[in-house]
Write an enzyme that holds these catalytic residues in place. Structure first.
Site, PDB file in Angstrom:
ATOM      1  N   HIS A 280       1.187  -1.216   0.272  1.00 18.72           N
ATOM      2  CA  HIS A 280      -0.106  -0.134   0.052  1.00 18.72           C
ATOM      3  C   HIS A 280       0.976   1.489   0.217  1.00 18.72           C
ATOM      4  O   HIS A 280       1.788   1.406   1.022  1.00 18.72           O
ATOM      5  CB  HIS A 280      -0.947  -0.499   1.592  1.00 18.72           C
ATOM      6  CG  HIS A 280      -1.466   1.040   1.560  1.00 18.72           C
ATOM      7  ND1 HIS A 280      -1.259   2.203   1.797  1.00 18.72           N
ATOM      8  CD2 HIS A 280      -2.895   1.346   1.429  1.00 18.72           C
ATOM      9  CE1 HIS A 280      -2.888   2.960   1.664  1.00 18.72           C
ATOM     10  NE2 HIS A 280      -3.980   1.836   1.570  1.00 18.72           N
TER      11      HIS A 280
ATOM     12  N   ASP B  55       3.296  -4.071   7.360  1.00 21.82           N
ATOM     13  CA  ASP B  55       1.814  -3.464   7.820  1.00 21.82           C
ATOM     14  C   ASP B  55       0.762  -4.232   7.434  1.00 21.82           C
ATOM     15  O   ASP B  55       0.853  -5.668   6.951  1.00 21.82           O
ATOM     16  CB  ASP B  55       2.228  -2.715   6.329  1.00 21.82           C
ATOM     17  CG  ASP B  55       0.627  -2.819   5.969  1.00 21.82           C
ATOM     18  OD1 ASP B  55      -0.849  -3.236   6.700  1.00 21.82           O
ATOM     19  OD2 ASP B  55       0.416  -1.674   5.268  1.00 21.82           O
TER      20      ASP B  55
ATOM     21  N   GLN C 138      -4.184  -5.333   6.767  1.00 25.23           N
ATOM     22  CA  GLN C 138      -5.272  -6.446   6.372  1.00 25.23           C
ATOM     23  C   GLN C 138      -5.176  -7.298   6.584  1.00 25.23           C
ATOM     24  O   GLN C 138      -6.172  -8.492   6.053  1.00 25.23           O
ATOM     25  CB  GLN C 138      -4.967  -6.532   4.497  1.00 25.23           C
ATOM     26  CG  GLN C 138      -5.353  -4.703   3.806  1.00 25.23           C
ATOM     27  CD  GLN C 138      -6.705  -4.617   4.252  1.00 25.23           C
ATOM     28  OE1 GLN C 138      -7.667  -6.128   4.177  1.00 25.23           O
ATOM     29  NE2 GLN C 138      -7.091  -2.886   3.081  1.00 25.23           N
TER      30      GLN C 138
ATOM     31  N   LYS D  45      -9.828  -0.977  10.812  1.00 20.97           N
ATOM     32  CA  LYS D  45      -9.840  -2.499   9.546  1.00 20.97           C
ATOM     33  C   LYS D  45     -10.218  -3.631   9.774  1.00 20.97           C
ATOM     34  O   LYS D  45     -10.417  -5.166  10.256  1.00 20.97           O
ATOM     35  CB  LYS D  45      -8.903  -2.242   8.653  1.00 20.97           C
ATOM     36  CG  LYS D  45      -8.495  -1.236   7.891  1.00 20.97           C
ATOM     37  CD  LYS D  45      -7.633  -1.861   6.544  1.00 20.97           C
ATOM     38  CE  LYS D  45      -7.141  -0.542   6.064  1.00 20.97           C
ATOM     39  NZ  LYS D  45      -7.905   0.038   4.708  1.00 20.97           N
TER      40      LYS D  45
ATOM     41  N   CYS E  32      -5.285   2.633  -3.744  1.00 17.60           N
ATOM     42  CA  CYS E  32      -3.652   3.019  -2.616  1.00 17.60           C
ATOM     43  C   CYS E  32      -2.589   1.954  -2.602  1.00 17.60           C
ATOM     44  O   CYS E  32      -1.281   1.355  -2.116  1.00 17.60           O
ATOM     45  CB  CYS E  32      -3.788   3.218  -1.768  1.00 17.60           C
ATOM     46  SG  CYS E  32      -4.756   4.687  -1.458  1.00 17.60           S
TER      47      CYS E  32
HETATM   48  N1  PMP Z   1      -1.593  -0.736   4.465  1.00 19.65           N
HETATM   49  C1  PMP Z   1      -2.828  -1.554   4.040  1.00 19.65           C
HETATM   50  C2  PMP Z   1      -2.230  -3.394   3.497  1.00 19.65           C
HETATM   51  C3  PMP Z   1      -4.218  -0.871   3.510  1.00 19.65           C
HETATM   52  O1  PMP Z   1      -4.986  -2.281   3.248  1.00 19.65           O
HETATM   53  C4  PMP Z   1      -4.350   0.152   4.434  1.00 19.65           C
HETATM   54  C5  PMP Z   1      -5.697   0.901   4.367  1.00 19.65           C
HETATM   55  N2  PMP Z   1      -6.616   0.507   3.020  1.00 19.65           N
HETATM   56  C6  PMP Z   1      -2.894   1.056   4.698  1.00 19.65           C
HETATM   57  C7  PMP Z   1      -2.144   0.435   5.606  1.00 19.65           C
HETATM   58  C8  PMP Z   1      -3.805   1.601   5.474  1.00 19.65           C
HETATM   59  O2  PMP Z   1      -4.580   2.515   6.338  1.00 19.65           O
HETATM   60  P1  PMP Z   1      -5.049   3.514   7.248  1.00 19.65           P
HETATM   61  O3  PMP Z   1      -5.581   4.203   6.330  1.00 19.65           O
HETATM   62  O4  PMP Z   1      -6.256   2.995   7.896  1.00 19.65           O
HETATM   63  O5  PMP Z   1      -3.763   4.066   7.567  1.00 19.65           O
END
Ligand code: PMP
Length: 463
Positions: free
Chosen positions: A179, A256, A259, A282, A420
């Site tokens: 991401h 990270d 997910q 999430k 993203c």
């Molecule tokens: N990493 C991953 C794998 C994500 O799916 C997301 C959110 N789509 C993020 C990071 C970023 O999370 P946040 O916007 O809650 O900071």
């Protein structure tokens, strides 16, 4: 269920045995490989499972659904089918109540009042930290830093650890599945420190290329930034093995888990991750609250990244000293209601049979994968073994935004766009795709609604 790779998922699924041995299409060290003939749209469509795959092992999905009020509303005249869990998850009643109670009757700041409500809020806040520690498998709640979410967690590590530890010519390996929030913060600090961000490429099925990873690791590697589950491909990399390799070179690993945490049990100690980040929203908790886990010795050696209240020991114009971790890294008033909601969400989650919930999601993912393959012209992106329920696809002749808009008319929420994760889509020659993402409260009926609606999607502009 905790497995040797700390993912809590079945063993073997994320090893190297299943990867195509020689089909990586190497060009230098960049091994982006675009799947060709074997896409589901051209392959013979697997038959839809004749009998619904009914969750087993004591996971009562209907009982779970009763706890999520939003699942019982209509959108555009249809019962809501929420398949946008990769973007955010719905909240169980317990979370809504915990946040409401904080604001309705229990508002107070934490850590600084000498009154009853301040003590109560502080207890709930620190219990939230302990719940997060337990979720991640660390016995030490001081290894849990509250942040806004995954994005802020990565920026914290980049700005604090990165600024103190990166130098000219150092390398940060970032998987091509990341991401943007686990890529851009590294680009920012790399530019400042004249370090380099180096991509770890993907194989055609969405696995990370482990041969390339081994080749890229060197004593210049200072950090590896790695997803625990890709939000666009669903891939669950072999994080424990990759971390062990990185450690041989003295590199640190940031995982990270945005997910991951809602889909399968996580054990940061088994992974031996140096840093691990996730977002509350999430994992059924409110927005605006998240967690950075860091090994205690690393956190203690990190300079503060933001200054202000809460993070100090004593302040004078001559000298300021800082509070111990985790407070040293938590300047200002935190998201207290958010932590109350996170505490409720994690208590709710730990009250479920996690193994059964994971099995339910795995069965549903298999069902959805087969069912989507019956839709004419549908091409699924990413089919790594052991992937989570992230189903990213294209429908021939239809713009992804138009697919999402037509599904929305039937109350089905999916996401369309770049998710993203532009480098991950670019590895497949794409800029945009549709994503249906599953959570533990989704059902076979949800998948059937999606597939039924996709059969009727009208062609628009070319995808
Ligand atoms: N990493 C991953 C794998 C994500 O799916 C997301 C959110 N789509 C993020 C990071 C970023 O999370 P946040 O916007 O809650 O900071």
């Amino acid at each position: 269920m905790t497995t040797p790779d700390g993912s809590g998922r079945g063993s073997g699924a994320h090893g190297l045995a299943g990867r195509p041995p020689s089909a990586s299409g190497r060009t230098g060290t960049r091994l982006y490989w675009v799947p060709a003939a074997a896409s589901p749209s051209t392959a013979a469509a697997p038959a839809m499972p004749s009998a619904p795959v009914v969750p087993t092992g004591g996971f009562d999905v209907e009982a779970v659904r009763r706890e999520f009020p939003q699942l019982h509303r209509e959108v555009n005249g249809h019962p809501l089918v929420w398949l946008d869990n990769g973007a955010t998850t719905l909240k169980p009643r317990q979370v809504v109540e915990a946040v409401g109670e904080h604001y309705a009757t229990s508002t107070s700041n934490v850590h600084r009042g000498a009154h009853t409500l301040a003590r109560q809020a502080t207890r709930i806040y620190e219990e939230g930290r302990a719940e997060a520690a337990e979720l991640l498998g660390t016995p030490d709640p001081d290894e849990v830093v509250f942040v806004r979410g995954t994005t802020e967690a990565v920026n914290l590590v980049a700005q604090s650890w990165g600024r103190a530890n990166l130098g000219v010519g150092d390398e940060i390996l970032v998987s091509a599945a990341e991401h943007h929030s686990n890529l851009v913060p590294w680009q920012l600090i790399a530019k400042e420190k004249r370090a380099r961000v180096v991509p770890v490429p993907l194989l055609p099925d969405g696995q990370l290329d482990q041969d390339a990873y081994r080749d890229l690791l060197s004593h210049r590697t200072k950090l590896v930034a790695l997803t625990h589950a890709s939000n666009v491909l669903g891939t669950v990399p072999p994080v424990a093995e990759m971390t062990a390799l990185a450690h041989r070179y003295g590199a640190r690993v940031l995982v990270d888990g945005a997910q991951a945490v809602s889909h399968f049990p996580v054990d940061v100690k088994a992974l031996d991750a140096d840093f691990y980040a996730f977002s509350g929203h999430k994992v059924f908790a409110p927005t605006g609250i998240g967690v950075l886990y860091g090994k205690r010795d690393l956190l203690e050696a990190m300079p503060p990244w933001q200054g202000g209240g809460n993070m100090i020991d004593s302040v004078s114009f001559d000298e300021t000293t800082y509070a111990p971790v985790p407070h040293r890294l938590e300047a200002g008033t935190g998201h207290i209601a958010g932590v109350a909601g996170l505490r409720a969400a994690l208590r709710y989650l730990s009250g479920l049979d996690r193994q059964a919930a994971t099995a339910h999601e795995e069965q549903l993912t298999a069902y959805a994968t087969a069912a989507l393959a019956t839709v004419p012209g549908l091409r699924l992106i990413g089919d790594a073994p052991g992937k989570i329920g992230v189903l990213t696809f294209l429908l021939a002749g239809v713009d992804p935004m138009a697919v999402a808009a037509q599904l929305d008319q039937q109350g089905i929420a999916v996401r369309a766009g770049h998710h993203c994760a532009q480098p991950a889509l670019a590895a497949y020659g794409l800029q945009s795709a549709v994503r249906a993402s599953l959570a533990l409260y989704n059902t076979v009926q949800d998948v059937d609604s999606l597939v039924g609606a996709l059969q009727g999607v009208q062609a628009t502009t070319a995808a």
